[in-house]
Design an enzyme around this catalytic site. Structure first.
Site, PDB file in Angstrom:
ATOM      1  N   HIS A  24       0.819  -1.210   0.000  1.00  0.00           N
ATOM      2  CA  HIS A  24       0.000   0.000   0.000  1.00  0.00           C
ATOM      3  C   HIS A  24       0.857   1.267   0.000  1.00  0.00           C
ATOM      4  O   HIS A  24       0.343   2.373   0.157  1.00  0.00           O
ATOM      5  CB  HIS A  24      -0.919  -0.026   1.234  1.00  0.00           C
ATOM      6  CG  HIS A  24      -2.067   0.911   1.177  1.00  0.00           C
ATOM      7  ND1 HIS A  24      -2.250   1.919   2.097  1.00  0.00           N
ATOM      8  CD2 HIS A  24      -3.092   1.019   0.305  1.00  0.00           C
ATOM      9  CE1 HIS A  24      -3.339   2.592   1.816  1.00  0.00           C
ATOM     10  NE2 HIS A  24      -3.867   2.065   0.727  1.00  0.00           N
ATOM     11  N   LYS A  62       3.242   4.443  -1.190  1.00  0.00           N
ATOM     12  CA  LYS A  62       3.377   5.383  -2.303  1.00  0.00           C
ATOM     13  C   LYS A  62       4.674   6.150  -2.078  1.00  0.00           C
ATOM     14  O   LYS A  62       4.737   7.043  -1.233  1.00  0.00           O
ATOM     15  CB  LYS A  62       2.206   6.371  -2.376  1.00  0.00           C
ATOM     16  CG  LYS A  62       0.848   5.726  -2.649  1.00  0.00           C
ATOM     17  CD  LYS A  62       0.106   5.458  -1.369  1.00  0.00           C
ATOM     18  CE  LYS A  62      -1.258   4.847  -1.645  1.00  0.00           C
ATOM     19  NZ  LYS A  62      -1.898   4.351  -0.413  1.00  0.00           N
ATOM     20  N   ASP A 107      16.692  10.882  -8.399  1.00  0.00           N
ATOM     21  CA  ASP A 107      18.114  11.218  -8.340  1.00  0.00           C
ATOM     22  C   ASP A 107      18.693  11.107  -6.931  1.00  0.00           C
ATOM     23  O   ASP A 107      19.741  11.701  -6.635  1.00  0.00           O
ATOM     24  CB  ASP A 107      18.366  12.635  -8.884  1.00  0.00           C
ATOM     25  CG  ASP A 107      18.249  12.703 -10.392  1.00  0.00           C
ATOM     26  OD1 ASP A 107      18.343  11.638 -11.039  1.00  0.00           O
ATOM     27  OD2 ASP A 107      18.048  13.800 -10.934  1.00  0.00           O
ATOM     28  N   HIS A 160      -9.469  11.216   1.972  1.00  0.00           N
ATOM     29  CA  HIS A 160      -8.553  10.085   1.813  1.00  0.00           C
ATOM     30  C   HIS A 160      -7.229  10.315   2.535  1.00  0.00           C
ATOM     31  O   HIS A 160      -6.329   9.487   2.473  1.00  0.00           O
ATOM     32  CB  HIS A 160      -8.303   9.841   0.318  1.00  0.00           C
ATOM     33  CG  HIS A 160      -7.668   8.525   0.014  1.00  0.00           C
ATOM     34  ND1 HIS A 160      -6.367   8.402  -0.428  1.00  0.00           N
ATOM     35  CD2 HIS A 160      -8.144   7.248   0.093  1.00  0.00           C
ATOM     36  CE1 HIS A 160      -6.079   7.131  -0.621  1.00  0.00           C
ATOM     37  NE2 HIS A 160      -7.132   6.406  -0.309  1.00  0.00           N
ATOM     38  N   LYS A 163      -4.370  10.578   5.442  1.00  0.00           N
ATOM     39  CA  LYS A 163      -4.013   9.767   6.613  1.00  0.00           C
ATOM     40  C   LYS A 163      -3.073  10.612   7.478  1.00  0.00           C
ATOM     41  O   LYS A 163      -1.866  10.668   7.231  1.00  0.00           O
ATOM     42  CB  LYS A 163      -3.315   8.473   6.199  1.00  0.00           C
ATOM     43  CG  LYS A 163      -4.107   7.620   5.174  1.00  0.00           C
ATOM     44  CD  LYS A 163      -3.598   7.849   3.794  1.00  0.00           C
ATOM     45  CE  LYS A 163      -4.069   6.817   2.777  1.00  0.00           C
ATOM     46  NZ  LYS A 163      -5.435   6.440   2.756  1.00  0.00           N
ATOM     47  N   ASP A 199      -0.739  17.358  20.028  1.00  0.00           N
ATOM     48  CA  ASP A 199      -0.282  18.510  20.812  1.00  0.00           C
ATOM     49  C   ASP A 199       0.417  19.568  19.966  1.00  0.00           C
ATOM     50  O   ASP A 199       1.265  20.317  20.490  1.00  0.00           O
ATOM     51  CB  ASP A 199       0.655  18.050  21.936  1.00  0.00           C
ATOM     52  CG  ASP A 199      -0.089  17.316  23.048  1.00  0.00           C
ATOM     53  OD1 ASP A 199      -1.320  17.484  23.135  1.00  0.00           O
ATOM     54  OD2 ASP A 199       0.565  16.596  23.814  1.00  0.00           O
TER      55      ASP A 199
END
Length: 454
Positions: free
Chosen positions: A198, A200, A205, A373, A375, A380
């Site tokens: 899952h 990404k 470079d 979508h 996450k 604090d």
């Protein structure tokens, strides 16, 4: 003439074999699932569903025990020690971070980096689609590969099922090398079949990296039947890039069987801006529960406020208990979830957690300006996490995930301001508005029993 075995005798033998197998399986299940409720659930599935229960356990429930590596944990705060113990990464000190709040910003920045690449382009995505944005990215990869740039692409075989063979052939002919993570080959399914990649990640470079929730698909630009997609992505430079490069190359070796020395792909940088970032991930082995443990640690140690965004909200027991503890101790806990997601079953199961959280004083919000979508975890206004892990069992106990922990009050403050702006587009769930139909409540409670495999 041989007599045939009476049907009742055959059934008795099969039942006996199944009971013996179930009894033999119980110690192994108890050994690998140390939470009694989890062990009891899997034991019941194996016992009550002959053959099917065992297959489900092997595919979704079996966990190889983590082997401690014996490396001494260096000094540092509790979060850094938990992450180091699981992933071996330390907080990096000199970094530069740019927030990319939606698909338009993320793809514009990514395309610019890809076009400037001169040596290497390494990409890893759960979803890579053969659509308008996918073809635009593929065209750049093809041009760069023909120009001598080393282009590597890892894609999840299930998440990227719409990545066409035609597009892959075009890339292969140009010199782009690809690797499909865990393709499904019936009937040779393994436990790996339900553990998807899952992540990404993009590293260009060895100097610039990208990480977050945005896949390669046009609905991050155009939206879909749920409306616009609200997501969070990061552009990174500095020390943290080396850790992302090492993680990518480890994934490449696992998926393709080719080992590449990270020292040949990591470039020096000139970033001298102090910004503490620590990379964390989850996969089979010592890091399996690292992200979940880090999240729980931050939540239970919060003193004032916890903010959470997650498109799928089925928190494992560790996280649910942490949220309840924080809410009951007087910490302001805000959880933002979408009004609906792309999984109706997951939505129903997530509803079953609402009463638990409301009882603990947690503030719940449904995002109504499209599909949320992102996450994000913010604690604090001092520490934040952005990455690919959802607050659900699949992300935190099964899938390959990655997240970065940010310790910088200015950066975290900007993320908190973005959260508050998103919250203004939400409807709060409280006792006066939370009145689900009896059928929906019962369905959610039943589906919650299957949360580990949803």
């Amino acid at each position: 003439m041989a007599r045939s075995m009476p049907p009742c005798s055959g059934m008795l033998i099969l039942l006996t074999v199944h009971l013996l197998w179930s009894l033999c399986a119980m110690p192994g299940i108890a050994r690998r699932h140390r939470i009694p409720s989890s062990a009891a659930t899997w034991a019941a599935i194996v016992l009550l569903l002959p053959v099917v229960g065992t297959l489900l356990y092997l595919l979704a429930g079996y966990r190889r025990p983590a082997v401690p590596d014996g490396v001494p944990v260096p000094p540092g705060d509790a979060l850094s020690r938990v992450v180091f113990r699981g992933c071996g990464t330390r907080p990096t000190q000199y970094n530069r971070l740019e927030q990319l709040h939606d698909g338009s910003n993320a793809f514009s920045a990514l395309i610019a980096s890809l076009q400037r690449a001169t040596r290497t382009i390494h990409l890893e995505y759960y979803i890579f689609r053969d659509d308008r944005i996918g073809r635009a990215i593929a065209d750049i990869l093809i041009r760069k590969a023909r120009a001598g740039v080393d282009v590597l692409l890892i894609y999840d075989a299930v998440g990227s099922w719409r990545l066409s063979r035609r597009m892959l052939r075009r890339m292969h002919r140009a010199g782009v090398r690809t690797a499909a993570y865990a393709p499904l080959r019936f009937p040779w399914f393994t436990p790996r079949a339900t553990r998807r990649n899952h992540r990404k990640i993009v590293v260009v470079d060895g100097k610039v990296a990208y990480l977050g929730g945005i896949n390669i698909a046009k609905y991050y630009l155009d939206g879909d039947n749920m409306g616009k997609w609200r997501d969070e992505h990061l552009r990174l430079e500095g020390d943290i890039v080396a850790d992302l490069q090492r993680l990518f190359l480890a994934d490449w070796a696992a998926a393709r069987g080719e080992r590449i020395d990270p020292a040949t792909r990591i470039a020096r940088h000139k970033i001298r801006e102090p910004l503490s970032l620590q990379l964390s991930w989850s996969e089979e082995g010592p890091s399996r529960t690292t992200i979940a443990e880090a999240f729980a640690l931050l939540i239970v140690r919060a003193r004032r406020r916890v903010r959470i965004c997650s498109p799928y909200f089925l928190p494992p027991t560790l996280l649910l208990d942490a949220l309840r503890t924080a809410g009951r101790s007087g910490v302001r806990v805000e959880v933002m979830i979408p009004t609906c997601s792309d999984s109706r079953i997951t939505d129903l199961a997530a509803d079953s957690y609402i009463d638990d959280l409301l009882d603990a004083g947690v503030e719940l919000y449904r995002y109504e300006n499209g599909f949320l979508h992102a996450k994000i975890l913010i604690v604090d206004d001092a520490v934040a996490s952005v990455g690919t892990a959802n607050m659900d069992y699949r992300s935190l106990t099964a899938n390959l995930e990655v997240t970065v922990f940010i310790r910088d009050r200015e950066t975290v403050g900007r993320m908190a301001a973005t959260f508050d702006a998103d919250r203004a587009l939400c409807v709060r769930i409280d006792r006066s508005t939370w009145r689900p139909a009896a059928v929906r409540r019962v369905a959610g409670d039943l589906l919650r029993l299957l949360a580990p495999v949803l």
